[in-house]
Design a protein around this motif. Structure first.
Motif, PDB file in Angstrom:
ATOM      1  N   ASP A   1      36.907  40.788  41.631  1.00 10.32           N
ATOM      2  CA  ASP A   1      36.578  41.868  42.562  1.00 10.32           C
ATOM      3  C   ASP A   1      36.663  41.389  44.009  1.00 10.32           C
ATOM      4  OD1 ASP A   1      36.017  44.468  43.292  1.00 10.32           O
ATOM      5  OD2 ASP A   1      33.871  44.296  42.954  1.00 10.32           O
ATOM      6  N   GLY A   2      37.693  40.610  44.273  1.00  9.58           N
ATOM      7  CA  GLY A   2      37.915  40.122  45.638  1.00  9.58           C
ATOM      8  C   GLY A   2      36.789  39.238  46.141  1.00  9.58           C
ATOM      9  N   GLY A   3      36.117  38.551  45.209  1.00 11.22           N
ATOM     10  CA  GLY A   3      34.999  37.673  45.551  1.00 11.22           C
ATOM     11  C   GLY A   3      33.652  38.381  45.497  1.00 11.22           C
ATOM     12  N   ASP A   4      33.662  39.696  45.353  1.00 16.48           N
ATOM     13  CA  ASP A   4      32.401  40.441  45.314  1.00 16.48           C
ATOM     14  C   ASP A   4      31.509  40.041  44.144  1.00 16.48           C
ATOM     15  OD1 ASP A   4      33.221  41.876  47.545  1.00 16.48           O
ATOM     16  OD2 ASP A   4      33.849  43.633  46.395  1.00 16.48           O
ATOM     17  N   CYS A   5      32.098  39.554  43.056  1.00 12.03           N
ATOM     18  CA  CYS A   5      31.320  39.220  41.861  1.00 12.03           C
ATOM     19  C   CYS A   5      31.050  37.726  41.713  1.00 12.03           C
ATOM     20  CB  CYS A   5      32.024  39.741  40.615  1.00 12.03           C
ATOM     21  SG  CYS A   5      32.098  41.550  40.512  1.00 12.03           S
TER      22      CYS A   5
END
Length: 100
Positions: A73-77
Motif C-alpha cells: 500500500d505504498g508503505g502505508d501498511c
C-alpha cells in the motif's frame, strides 16, 4: 475519445483528467488513463488495483493493496505489517483503535 478509439469505459471524460483511475482505465487501449497513470505504473508496474490513489495515501488498505506488488500500500501498511505480521483482516485500521 478520438485519441483512444478502442477504449471502452463508462466515463471517457476521466481519461487524461489528471487522476490515475484504475481498472479498465489503466490499460493500453486507454493510453493508461491518458497518461494519468504513468507515474503510478512506473512505481508499481505489477500493481493492478481499482483505486490507485489509495496507494500511499496514509491509510493502510487491505487485500490487493497490502501486497508486495503494490509496495504494501505504498508503505502505508509497513507499521501494521511489522506489528502484526500474520494478521490479514478486512479493516487494518480497526486493530488497536480503542474499540473492542
Amino acid at each position: 475519445n478520438n485519441l483512444y478509439p478502442n477504449c471502452n469505459v463508462q466515463s471517457p471524460s476521466w481519461i487524461d483528467d489528471g487522476n490515475c483511475d484504475g481498472g479498465d482505465y489503466n490499460v493500453e487501449e486507454c493510453g493508461f488513463d491518458g497518461g494519468d497513470c504513468d507515474e503510478f505504473n512506473t512505481l508499481y508496474p505489477n500493481c493492478k488495483v481499482r483505486f490507485p490513489k489509495w496507494i500511499g495515501d496514509g491509510n493502510c488498505d487491505r487485500g490487493e493493496y497490502n501486497v508486495e506488488e503494490c509496495g504494501f500500500d505504498g508503505g502505508d501498511c509497513d507499521e501494521f505489517n511489522n506489528l502484526y505480521p500474520n494478521c490479514n483482516v478486512q479493516s487494518p485500521s480497526w486493530i488497536d483503535d480503542g474499540n473492542c
